[in-house]
Motif scaffolding. Structure first.
Motif, PDB file in Angstrom:
ATOM      1  N   ASP A 152       0.834  -1.193   0.000  1.00  0.00           N
ATOM      2  CA  ASP A 152       0.000   0.000   0.000  1.00  0.00           C
ATOM      3  C   ASP A 152       0.875   1.251   0.000  1.00  0.00           C
ATOM      4  N   GLY A 153       0.482   2.204  -0.839  1.00  0.00           N
ATOM      5  CA  GLY A 153       1.262   3.417  -1.029  1.00  0.00           C
ATOM      6  C   GLY A 153       2.140   3.379  -2.256  1.00  0.00           C
ATOM      7  N   ASP A 154       2.221   2.216  -2.924  1.00  0.00           N
ATOM      8  CA  ASP A 154       3.105   2.067  -4.088  1.00  0.00           C
ATOM      9  C   ASP A 154       2.448   2.440  -5.407  1.00  0.00           C
ATOM     10  N   ILE A 155       1.124   2.488  -5.456  1.00  0.00           N
ATOM     11  CA  ILE A 155       0.456   2.801  -6.720  1.00  0.00           C
ATOM     12  C   ILE A 155      -0.348   4.090  -6.586  1.00  0.00           C
ATOM     13  N   PHE A 156      -0.549   4.764  -7.711  1.00  0.00           N
ATOM     14  CA  PHE A 156      -1.254   6.044  -7.703  1.00  0.00           C
ATOM     15  C   PHE A 156      -2.684   5.866  -8.191  1.00  0.00           C
ATOM     16  N   PRO A 157      -3.661   6.169  -7.342  1.00  0.00           N
ATOM     17  CA  PRO A 157      -5.061   6.060  -7.762  1.00  0.00           C
ATOM     18  C   PRO A 157      -5.380   7.110  -8.828  1.00  0.00           C
ATOM     19  N   ASP A 158      -5.900   6.655  -9.958  1.00  0.00           N
ATOM     20  CA  ASP A 158      -6.176   7.567 -11.061  1.00  0.00           C
ATOM     21  C   ASP A 158      -7.030   6.833 -12.079  1.00  0.00           C
ATOM     22  N   THR A 159      -7.456   7.542 -13.118  1.00  0.00           N
ATOM     23  CA  THR A 159      -8.159   6.931 -14.237  1.00  0.00           C
ATOM     24  C   THR A 159      -7.158   6.721 -15.360  1.00  0.00           C
ATOM     25  N   TYR A 160      -7.030   5.486 -15.812  1.00  0.00           N
ATOM     26  CA  TYR A 160      -6.045   5.124 -16.825  1.00  0.00           C
ATOM     27  C   TYR A 160      -6.747   4.658 -18.105  1.00  0.00           C
ATOM     28  N   ARG A 161      -6.313   5.184 -19.248  1.00  0.00           N
ATOM     29  CA  ARG A 161      -6.823   4.709 -20.541  1.00  0.00           C
ATOM     30  C   ARG A 161      -5.934   3.576 -21.017  1.00  0.00           C
ATOM     31  N   ILE A 162      -6.554   2.445 -21.284  1.00  0.00           N
ATOM     32  CA  ILE A 162      -5.809   1.242 -21.661  1.00  0.00           C
ATOM     33  C   ILE A 162      -6.500   0.535 -22.814  1.00  0.00           C
ATOM     34  N   ALA A 163      -5.781  -0.356 -23.446  1.00  0.00           N
ATOM     35  CA  ALA A 163      -6.366  -1.191 -24.489  1.00  0.00           C
ATOM     36  C   ALA A 163      -7.145  -2.332 -23.836  1.00  0.00           C
ATOM     37  N   ARG A 164      -8.280  -2.661 -24.412  1.00  0.00           N
ATOM     38  CA  ARG A 164      -9.007  -3.833 -23.934  1.00  0.00           C
ATOM     39  C   ARG A 164      -8.123  -5.058 -24.143  1.00  0.00           C
ATOM     40  N   GLY A 165      -8.101  -5.941 -23.146  1.00  0.00           N
ATOM     41  CA  GLY A 165      -7.235  -7.096 -23.232  1.00  0.00           C
ATOM     42  C   GLY A 165      -5.873  -6.873 -22.594  1.00  0.00           C
ATOM     43  N   THR A 166      -5.675  -5.690 -21.986  1.00  0.00           N
ATOM     44  CA  THR A 166      -4.433  -5.423 -21.264  1.00  0.00           C
ATOM     45  C   THR A 166      -4.348  -6.350 -20.050  1.00  0.00           C
ATOM     46  N   SER A 167      -3.140  -6.752 -19.686  1.00  0.00           N
ATOM     47  CA  SER A 167      -2.984  -7.624 -18.522  1.00  0.00           C
ATOM     48  C   SER A 167      -3.168  -6.821 -17.237  1.00  0.00           C
ATOM     49  N   ARG A 168      -3.671  -7.483 -16.227  1.00  0.00           N
ATOM     50  CA  ARG A 168      -3.911  -6.834 -14.938  1.00  0.00           C
ATOM     51  C   ARG A 168      -2.599  -6.371 -14.297  1.00  0.00           C
ATOM     52  N   LEU A 169      -1.556  -7.162 -14.475  1.00  0.00           N
ATOM     53  CA  LEU A 169      -0.254  -6.765 -13.941  1.00  0.00           C
ATOM     54  C   LEU A 169       0.257  -5.501 -14.633  1.00  0.00           C
TER      55      LEU A 169
END
Length: 336
Positions: A152-169
């Motif tokens: 916790d604290g390592d990722i930034f909460p935000d809205t990200y535009r991604i391609a469908r089928g992108t991996s969760r990692l």
């Protein structure tokens, strides 16, 4: 040089008109075949797996009535470079063979957005990503890379535009890199006493993030906790207890926080331990971080909910007790 007669000029003009008409017909036929002649009657999603061959993809498209001709598709792919790219594509209604080929050859995959809410823990974020059907893969890994060791604290909460089928990692890594960028943007900011390092900043910011959703209140809440730390007073922050109780998930799922819970034996319990918890209790947004680095200058030591989404702040315990009694009455009315 033999002079062209009027009759010959007339014949040349007629043949020119005829040739232009034939050319227009040919252009129209070619345009129709490549761009209008389409079996796609409604938008359809097409997934091209990694390593898929052009021939295999062509057969799939033909079999599923997305293209009318294998030959025309292969010819279109060749004119677009001869290769296709993996991904999920949204083929629109009426798409011709050239449109489909160009889409796959240039990797114009379907895109979407995903939002990681401020205040979510890593566990909550991973659960949300697993529920997102347009993503692929797992959220955990065993490799010795940063995205596999998130806390916790390592990722930034935000809205990200991604391609469908992108991996969760990949989404998690995108959020991790964004937090690294945010951290770097505060590299030259002086930390307020008694905070010593970035971990201290993030720990306090995570508590502020969980205590209030109101941007205008965050600097005041941060100021309250800094005042407590500076006089060696326990923070007594309920979100830290919830974090310990839920084994770092940070969500009670509607269950109430009882007085007995405040005695849980955990270094994250700020009712029984002085100072800050060892690590952040959530992932925080820009406003929470900024509120800790630029807190309100105040003498407040206490705050309690006001029943309207905000808080009442007080300097003394007697004031706080009165505000707390008011909150109890408000809760009784709300429960009715």
């Amino acid at each position: 040089m033999k002079r062209i007669t009027k009759h010959q000029w007339k014949n040349i003009k007629e043949w020119t008109k005829f040739a232009l008409a034939i050319a227009c017909v040919v252009v129209f036929i070619v345009y129709f075949i490549f761009n209008i002649w389409s079996p796609v009657r409604k938008p359809i999603s097409v997934v091209v797996p990694r390593g898929a061959s052009v021939t295999g993809t062509t057969n799939y498209l033909y079999k599923n009535n997305i293209i009318k001709s294998k030959g025309l598709f292969l010819f279109s792919i060749r004119l677009n470079g001869g290769q296709i790219q993996a991904g999920e594509y949204e083929v629109p209604r009426g798409a011709g063979v050239w449109d489909v080929a160009s889409m796959l050859a240039h990797g114009r995959v379907a895109t979407t957005t995903i939002t990681i809410p401020e205040g979510f823990t890593i566990i909550q974020t991973k659960n949300m990503l697993m529920d997102a059907s347009f993503l692929v893969g797992d959220v955990n890994c065993d490799k010795d890379v940063p995205v596999c060791k998130l806390r916790d604290g390592d990722i930034f909460p935000d809205t990200y535009r991604i391609a469908r089928g992108t991996s969760r990692l990949a989404v998690l890594d995108l959020a991790r890199k964004k937090m690294e960028s945010v951290k770097n943007s505060f590299a030259n900011v002086k930390y307020p006493a008694p905070l010593k390092d970035w971990n201290d900043v993030m720990v306090l910011a995570s508590i502020v993030q969980k205590e209030t959703p109101l941007k205008r209140e965050m600097p005041i809440v941060a100021g309250v906790y800094l005042n407590r730390l500076n006089i060696n007073m326990r923070l007594q922050a309920c979100p830290t207890v919830v974090y310990a109780l839920t084994k770092f998930e940070g969500d009670m799922h509607g269950a109430p926080l009882l007085s007995g819970h405040l005695k849980i034996d955990s270094p994250y319990n700020t009712y029984t331990h002085n100072g800050l918890p060892p690590k952040p209790i959530a992932n925080v947004g820009y406003d929470a971080i900024r509120s800790v680095l630029k807190p309100a200058k105040t003498e407040y030591l206490f705050f309690v909910a006001d029943g309207h989404g905000g808080h009442k702040f007080s300097k003394t315990y007697s004031e706080h007790q009165k505000n707390h009694d008011d909150w109890r009455e408000i809760k009784k009315e709300l429960n009715k």
